[in-house]
Design a protein around this motif. Structure first.
Motif, mmCIF file in Angstrom:
data_model
loop_
_atom_site.group_PDB
_atom_site.id
_atom_site.type_symbol
_atom_site.label_atom_id
_atom_site.label_comp_id
_atom_site.label_asym_id
_atom_site.label_seq_id
_atom_site.Cartn_x
_atom_site.Cartn_y
_atom_site.Cartn_z
ATOM 1 N N VAL A 17 0.839 -1.200 0.000
ATOM 2 C CA VAL A 17 0.000 0.000 0.000
ATOM 3 C C VAL A 17 0.874 1.251 0.000
ATOM 4 O O VAL A 17 0.446 2.327 -0.431
ATOM 5 C CB VAL A 17 -0.964 -0.011 1.207
ATOM 6 N N ALA A 18 2.130 1.100 0.428
ATOM 7 C CA ALA A 18 3.075 2.221 0.411
ATOM 8 C C ALA A 18 3.321 2.734 -1.000
ATOM 9 O O ALA A 18 3.781 3.868 -1.181
ATOM 10 C CB ALA A 18 4.403 1.807 1.049
ATOM 11 N N ALA A 19 3.004 1.920 -2.014
ATOM 12 C CA ALA A 19 3.149 2.359 -3.406
ATOM 13 C C ALA A 19 2.015 3.271 -3.835
ATOM 14 O O ALA A 19 2.103 3.918 -4.881
ATOM 15 C CB ALA A 19 3.210 1.151 -4.335
ATOM 16 N N THR A 20 0.950 3.342 -3.037
ATOM 17 C CA THR A 20 -0.239 4.081 -3.447
ATOM 18 C C THR A 20 -0.617 5.227 -2.518
ATOM 19 O O THR A 20 -1.562 5.960 -2.811
ATOM 20 C CB THR A 20 -1.447 3.122 -3.557
ATOM 21 N N ILE A 21 0.085 5.374 -1.392
ATOM 22 C CA ILE A 21 -0.212 6.447 -0.446
ATOM 23 C C ILE A 21 1.074 7.189 -0.101
ATOM 24 O O ILE A 21 2.179 6.715 -0.391
ATOM 25 C CB ILE A 21 -0.837 5.907 0.865
ATOM 26 N N ALA A 22 0.924 8.359 0.511
ATOM 27 C CA ALA A 22 2.086 9.114 1.002
ATOM 28 C C ALA A 22 2.077 9.057 2.522
ATOM 29 O O ALA A 22 1.320 9.767 3.185
ATOM 30 C CB ALA A 22 2.014 10.558 0.522
ATOM 31 N N PHE A 23 2.916 8.180 3.062
ATOM 32 C CA PHE A 23 2.981 7.997 4.512
ATOM 33 C C PHE A 23 4.373 8.393 4.977
ATOM 34 O O PHE A 23 5.374 7.938 4.406
ATOM 35 C CB PHE A 23 2.709 6.530 4.869
ATOM 36 N N PRO A 24 4.500 9.234 5.982
ATOM 37 C CA PRO A 24 5.816 9.747 6.374
ATOM 38 C C PRO A 24 6.760 8.664 6.898
ATOM 39 O O PRO A 24 6.335 7.723 7.552
ATOM 40 C CB PRO A 24 5.488 10.769 7.465
ATOM 41 N N GLY A 25 8.033 8.822 6.565
ATOM 42 C CA GLY A 25 9.062 7.942 7.096
ATOM 43 C C GLY A 25 9.446 6.776 6.208
ATOM 44 O O GLY A 25 10.384 6.044 6.520
ATOM 45 N N ILE A 26 8.729 6.597 5.079
ATOM 46 C CA ILE A 26 8.991 5.412 4.249
ATOM 47 C C ILE A 26 9.200 5.801 2.780
ATOM 48 O O ILE A 26 8.763 5.094 1.872
ATOM 49 C CB ILE A 26 7.861 4.372 4.371
ATOM 50 N N SER A 27 9.903 6.885 2.559
ATOM 51 C CA SER A 27 10.036 7.402 1.192
ATOM 52 C C SER A 27 10.701 6.408 0.245
ATOM 53 O O SER A 27 10.173 6.120 -0.835
ATOM 54 C CB SER A 27 10.827 8.713 1.205
ATOM 55 N N LEU A 28 11.871 5.875 0.612
ATOM 56 C CA LEU A 28 12.580 4.962 -0.291
ATOM 57 C C LEU A 28 11.887 3.615 -0.377
ATOM 58 O O LEU A 28 11.842 3.001 -1.449
ATOM 59 C CB LEU A 28 14.032 4.795 0.166
ATOM 60 N N TYR A 29 11.324 3.167 0.721
ATOM 61 C CA TYR A 29 10.546 1.928 0.685
ATOM 62 C C TYR A 29 9.368 2.087 -0.271
ATOM 63 O O TYR A 29 9.117 1.215 -1.118
ATOM 64 C CB TYR A 29 10.054 1.588 2.090
ATOM 65 N N SER A 30 8.672 3.208 -0.180
ATOM 66 C CA SER A 30 7.558 3.484 -1.084
ATOM 67 C C SER A 30 8.019 3.507 -2.531
ATOM 68 O O SER A 30 7.338 2.987 -3.429
ATOM 69 C CB SER A 30 6.899 4.816 -0.728
ATOM 70 N N ALA A 31 9.176 4.112 -2.754
ATOM 71 C CA ALA A 31 9.711 4.174 -4.116
ATOM 72 C C ALA A 31 10.004 2.784 -4.658
ATOM 73 O O ALA A 31 9.726 2.480 -5.829
ATOM 74 C CB ALA A 31 10.973 5.033 -4.140
ATOM 75 N N THR A 32 10.561 1.910 -3.821
ATOM 76 C CA THR A 32 10.855 0.553 -4.296
ATOM 77 C C THR A 32 9.576 -0.214 -4.599
ATOM 78 O O THR A 32 9.510 -0.975 -5.572
ATOM 79 C CB THR A 32 11.698 -0.245 -3.280
ATOM 80 N N LYS A 33 8.563 -0.022 -3.783
ATOM 81 C CA LYS A 33 7.312 -0.742 -4.013
ATOM 82 C C LYS A 33 6.571 -0.180 -5.226
ATOM 83 O O LYS A 33 5.886 -0.933 -5.949
ATOM 84 C CB LYS A 33 6.443 -0.695 -2.753
ATOM 85 N N SER A 34 6.706 1.113 -5.490
ATOM 86 C CA SER A 34 6.171 1.675 -6.727
ATOM 87 C C SER A 34 6.899 1.088 -7.924
ATOM 88 O O SER A 34 6.299 0.819 -8.970
ATOM 89 C CB SER A 34 6.314 3.197 -6.722
ATOM 90 N N GLY A 35 8.200 0.872 -7.774
ATOM 91 C CA GLY A 35 8.990 0.246 -8.831
ATOM 92 C C GLY A 35 8.510 -1.164 -9.134
ATOM 93 O O GLY A 35 8.469 -1.590 -10.301
ATOM 94 N N ILE A 36 8.131 -1.915 -8.100
ATOM 95 C CA ILE A 36 7.614 -3.266 -8.300
ATOM 96 C C ILE A 36 6.318 -3.226 -9.104
ATOM 97 O O ILE A 36 6.087 -4.067 -9.983
ATOM 98 C CB ILE A 36 7.414 -3.978 -6.946
#
Length: 267
Positions: free
Chosen positions: A149-168
């Motif tokens: 879900v980090a690929a679809t929301i903006a949640f503080p503290g997980i910027s690079l994790y979110s980026a990797t999951k968006s990449g997936i």
């Protein structure tokens, strides 16, 4: 109606020693699949294998560092040799390092990119090579990548994790297009799991509180619940059931899709 019966199929689950991966392996086995637990954690992986065997499932452990191309080749070969084929690959292995962007550590960020993105890409690569016509398994199949879900929301503290999951997510869609165009017979989809109280999920709540983003761990968890229309955290079986569905013939005309399993959080 087509069932979710996976009898006669073989699945390889990365990061299968614990958490979401172990739950996904258990659900695949319950649906009838033989399962290879692929992990760097040999002790934990063997424990999961023994738990699966105790239920009557056919299971093996294969050592795998998902960032190592040669290790992937060996793991796939071992799986096919031990279990008789390869029909399903679940690219679940991943790491998360919580950080404010202003305090980003390049080494930690690189590790997330290597495991989460490169590791998943190598999983797709070796699934394709094994499952496509002429491959060592050669009868097509299903790849399920685990985004967030980090690929679809903006949640503080997980910027690079979110980026990797968006990449997936993007990797999944391109892989599905290539497989279809080249006649591989392999469907490629991903799921976006919600925050789930596994070791990784619990650590995220602790880390965000320690960064001062929330007044307490309980407040961090409550914020997630309040952002979720269904009003609760995800559970391992929620995610595992989605993987079984996408691996089964019930999803035989689904590829290139991202399935939110997030209680509505990312809508």
């Amino acid at each position: 109606m087509t069932s979710y019966d996976l009898t006669g199929r073989t699945a390889l689950v990365t990061g299968g020693a614990q958490g979401l991966g172990a739950g996904m392996a258990q659900a695949l086995a319950a649906a009838g699949a033989s399962v290879a637990i692929a992990d760097i954690n040999a002790a934990g992986g063997q424990e999961t294998v023994e738990a699966l065997r105790a239920t009557g499932a056919k299971a093996e452990f294969v050592q795998l560092d998902v960032t190592d191309d040669a290790a992937w080749e060996a793991a796939v070969e071992s799986t096919i040799g031990a279990l008789g084929g390869l029909d399903i690959v679940v690219n679940n292995a991943g790491i998360e390092v919580t950080s404010l962007i202003a305090d980003l550590d390049a080494e930690a960020a690189s590790a997330m990119l290597q495991v989460n993105v490169i590791g998943t890409a190598l999983g797709v690569k070796h699934a394709f090579r094994a499952m496509r016509p002429g491959g060592k398994a050669g009868r097509g199949g299903s790849v399920v990548n685990i985004a967030s879900v980090a690929a679809t929301i903006a949640f503080p503290g997980i910027s690079l994790y979110s980026a990797t999951k968006s990449g997936i997510d993007r990797l999944t869609r391109v892989a599905a297009a290539e497989s279809g165009k080249l006649g591989y017979g392999v469907r490629v989809n991903c799921i976006y799991p919600a925050l789930t109280p596994t070791a990784m999920g619990n650590k995220l709540a602790v880390d965000t509180a320690e960064l001062g983003l929330f007044p307490s761990v309980e407040a961090a968890v409550q914020t997630v619940v309040e952002l979720t229309p269904l009003g609760r955290l995800g559970q391992v079986d929620d995610m595992a059931d989605a993987v079984v569905f996408l691996s089964s013939d019930a999803a035989k005309f689904i590829t290139g899709a991202g399935l939110p399993v997030d209680g509505g959080m990312g809508m």
